[in-house]
Each structure stands twice: as structure tokens, then as C-alpha cells.
Design a protein around this motif. Sequence first.
Motif, PDB file in Angstrom:
ATOM      1  N   ALA A 229      20.777  89.990  36.332  1.00 16.82           N
ATOM      2  CA  ALA A 229      18.556  89.713  36.488  1.00 16.82           C
ATOM      3  C   ALA A 229      18.175  88.791  38.314  1.00 16.82           C
ATOM      4  CB  ALA A 229      18.483  88.672  35.457  1.00 16.82           C
ATOM      5  N   ASP A 230      19.338  88.206  38.368  1.00 12.77           N
ATOM      6  CA  ASP A 230      19.274  87.190  39.528  1.00 12.77           C
ATOM      7  C   ASP A 230      19.203  87.722  40.847  1.00 12.77           C
ATOM      8  OD1 ASP A 230      18.563  85.144  37.878  1.00 12.77           O
ATOM      9  OD2 ASP A 230      20.268  84.399  38.236  1.00 12.77           O
ATOM     10  N   LYS A 231      20.586  88.810  40.736  1.00 10.62           N
ATOM     11  CA  LYS A 231      20.903  90.243  41.838  1.00 10.62           C
ATOM     12  C   LYS A 231      19.922  90.505  42.115  1.00 10.62           C
ATOM     13  CE  LYS A 231      25.047  91.616  42.406  1.00 10.62           C
ATOM     14  NZ  LYS A 231      26.685  91.429  42.280  1.00 10.62           N
ATOM     15  N   LEU A 232      19.195  91.520  40.479  1.00 12.14           N
ATOM     16  CA  LEU A 232      18.195  92.494  40.887  1.00 12.14           C
ATOM     17  C   LEU A 232      17.039  91.699  41.992  1.00 12.14           C
ATOM     18  CD1 LEU A 232      19.231  94.420  38.058  1.00 12.14           C
ATOM     19  CD2 LEU A 232      19.051  95.119  39.757  1.00 12.14           C
ATOM     20  N   LYS A 233      16.804  90.371  41.450  1.00 13.74           N
ATOM     21  CA  LYS A 233      15.355  90.235  41.328  1.00 13.74           C
ATOM     22  C   LYS A 233      15.499  89.845  43.207  1.00 13.74           C
ATOM     23  CE  LYS A 233      13.448  86.884  39.013  1.00 13.74           C
ATOM     24  NZ  LYS A 233      12.534  85.877  38.158  1.00 13.74           N
ATOM     25  N   LYS A 234      16.446  89.021  43.423  1.00 14.52           N
ATOM     26  CA  LYS A 234      16.832  88.717  45.322  1.00 14.52           C
ATOM     27  C   LYS A 234      16.369  90.084  45.442  1.00 14.52           C
ATOM     28  CE  LYS A 234      19.766  86.630  48.267  1.00 14.52           C
ATOM     29  NZ  LYS A 234      21.058  87.341  49.193  1.00 14.52           N
ATOM     30  N   TRP A 235      17.676  91.247  45.576  1.00 17.20           N
ATOM     31  CA  TRP A 235      17.318  92.555  46.560  1.00 17.20           C
ATOM     32  C   TRP A 235      15.728  93.125  46.378  1.00 17.20           C
ATOM     33  CZ3 TRP A 235      16.320  96.766  43.132  1.00 17.20           C
ATOM     34  CH2 TRP A 235      15.975  98.129  44.516  1.00 17.20           C
ATOM     35  N   ALA A 236      14.846  92.646  44.864  1.00 20.48           N
ATOM     36  CA  ALA A 236      14.046  93.317  44.769  1.00 20.48           C
ATOM     37  C   ALA A 236      12.744  92.745  45.774  1.00 20.48           C
ATOM     38  CB  ALA A 236      13.546  93.182  43.806  1.00 20.48           C
ATOM     39  N   LYS A 237      12.775  91.773  45.980  1.00 17.54           N
ATOM     40  CA  LYS A 237      12.056  90.810  46.933  1.00 17.54           C
ATOM     41  C   LYS A 237      12.342  91.069  48.282  1.00 17.54           C
ATOM     42  CE  LYS A 237      10.819  87.080  43.576  1.00 17.54           C
ATOM     43  NZ  LYS A 237      10.707  85.616  43.378  1.00 17.54           N
ATOM     44  N   GLU A 238      13.765  91.210  48.900  1.00 17.77           N
ATOM     45  CA  GLU A 238      13.972  90.867  49.934  1.00 17.77           C
ATOM     46  C   GLU A 238      14.055  92.409  50.459  1.00 17.77           C
ATOM     47  OE1 GLU A 238      18.140  89.948  50.132  1.00 17.77           O
ATOM     48  OE2 GLU A 238      17.625  87.621  50.025  1.00 17.77           O
ATOM     49  N   GLU A 239      13.936  93.833  49.705  1.00 16.91           N
ATOM     50  CA  GLU A 239      14.259  94.983  50.397  1.00 16.91           C
ATOM     51  C   GLU A 239      12.305  95.725  50.043  1.00 16.91           C
ATOM     52  OE1 GLU A 239      16.311  96.335  51.808  1.00 16.91           O
ATOM     53  OE2 GLU A 239      17.771  94.845  52.130  1.00 16.91           O
ATOM     54  N   HIS A 240      12.159  95.314  49.002  1.00 15.73           N
ATOM     55  CA  HIS A 240      10.971  96.315  48.678  1.00 15.73           C
ATOM     56  C   HIS A 240      10.155  95.141  47.796  1.00 15.73           C
ATOM     57  CE1 HIS A 240      12.985 100.512  48.448  1.00 15.73           C
ATOM     58  NE2 HIS A 240      14.270  99.131  48.157  1.00 15.73           N
TER      59      HIS A 240
ATOM     60  N   LYS B  38       9.276  95.306  41.055  1.00 14.00           N
ATOM     61  CA  LYS B  38       9.288  93.395  40.487  1.00 14.00           C
ATOM     62  C   LYS B  38      10.221  93.152  39.208  1.00 14.00           C
ATOM     63  CE  LYS B  38       6.786  90.327  38.107  1.00 14.00           C
ATOM     64  NZ  LYS B  38       4.792  89.741  38.219  1.00 14.00           N
ATOM     65  N   VAL B  39      10.994  92.414  39.706  1.00 11.01           N
ATOM     66  CA  VAL B  39      12.287  92.483  38.366  1.00 11.01           C
ATOM     67  C   VAL B  39      11.965  91.349  37.563  1.00 11.01           C
ATOM     68  CG1 VAL B  39      14.887  91.761  38.008  1.00 11.01           C
ATOM     69  CG2 VAL B  39      13.760  93.195  39.782  1.00 11.01           C
ATOM     70  N   VAL B  40      12.146  91.234  35.656  1.00 14.54           N
ATOM     71  CA  VAL B  40      11.808  89.899  35.424  1.00 14.54           C
ATOM     72  C   VAL B  40      12.879  89.826  34.373  1.00 14.54           C
ATOM     73  CG1 VAL B  40       8.765  90.118  35.837  1.00 14.54           C
ATOM     74  CG2 VAL B  40      10.410  91.241  33.866  1.00 14.54           C
ATOM     75  N   ARG B  41      12.876  88.549  33.696  1.00 13.28           N
ATOM     76  CA  ARG B  41      13.840  88.375  32.597  1.00 13.28           C
ATOM     77  C   ARG B  41      13.396  88.506  31.588  1.00 13.28           C
ATOM     78  NH1 ARG B  41      18.212  84.178  33.963  1.00 13.28           N
ATOM     79  NH2 ARG B  41      18.030  84.238  36.075  1.00 13.28           N
TER      80      ARG B  41
END
Length: 95
Positions: free
Chosen positions: A30-41, A46-49
Motif C-alpha cells: 500500500a505504501d509503495k502504491l500510494k507513493k507511486w500514485a502521488k508521484e506519477e498520477h 488514489k490508493v487507500v488502505r
Amino acid sequence: MKEKKIETKIEVHVCNFGKECSKHGSDELADKLKKWAKEEHKGEIKVVRSGCLGQCDDAIAIACYSEKDRKFLLKVEKDDFKEIKEGLEEALKKL
């Protein structure tokens, strides 16, 4: 009550509640996906737990929602990050 339109094109809910999800690294994923989504998209994905999605079966469960599609990703491992990222980018192209 107040309504607000959801601005993102895709929402990704990563289970972080169940024993199986946590045991298989859902926090890290979740942390990796959130970081990627914020930086790239930012603004598109939006990624949430989330709490339990009721789909856990020996691994992580993820629910993906867009305007055109809703689906579960099941039996996910934290090492599936690249495949999930590529799938989300492909889904964005179809919107």
C-alpha cells in the motif's frame, strides 16, 4: 450531509486489516502504491488502505474502482507491485 464529486479516475483499496493481508506485506505494498500514485498520477489514481474486503484467501486482496470497471485483484503478493502498476496505467488509457 454534504456531497462532493470524486475527482480521481481510479480508486485502489488495499486490504490492511486481515491477518493474511498483513502477513503477506499489505502495508508495504500500500505504501509503495500510494507513493507511486502521488508521484506519477496525482489526481488520477488514489490508493487507500481499507478494512477487510471479504476476499482474502492466503494473500492480499485489492479492490479497484473506475468509472467503467470494478474488480478485485486476489492472491496478491507485495512483489506484484510492478504488475499492478502496469495494469493501472493500462486502465487509465482506456478511460
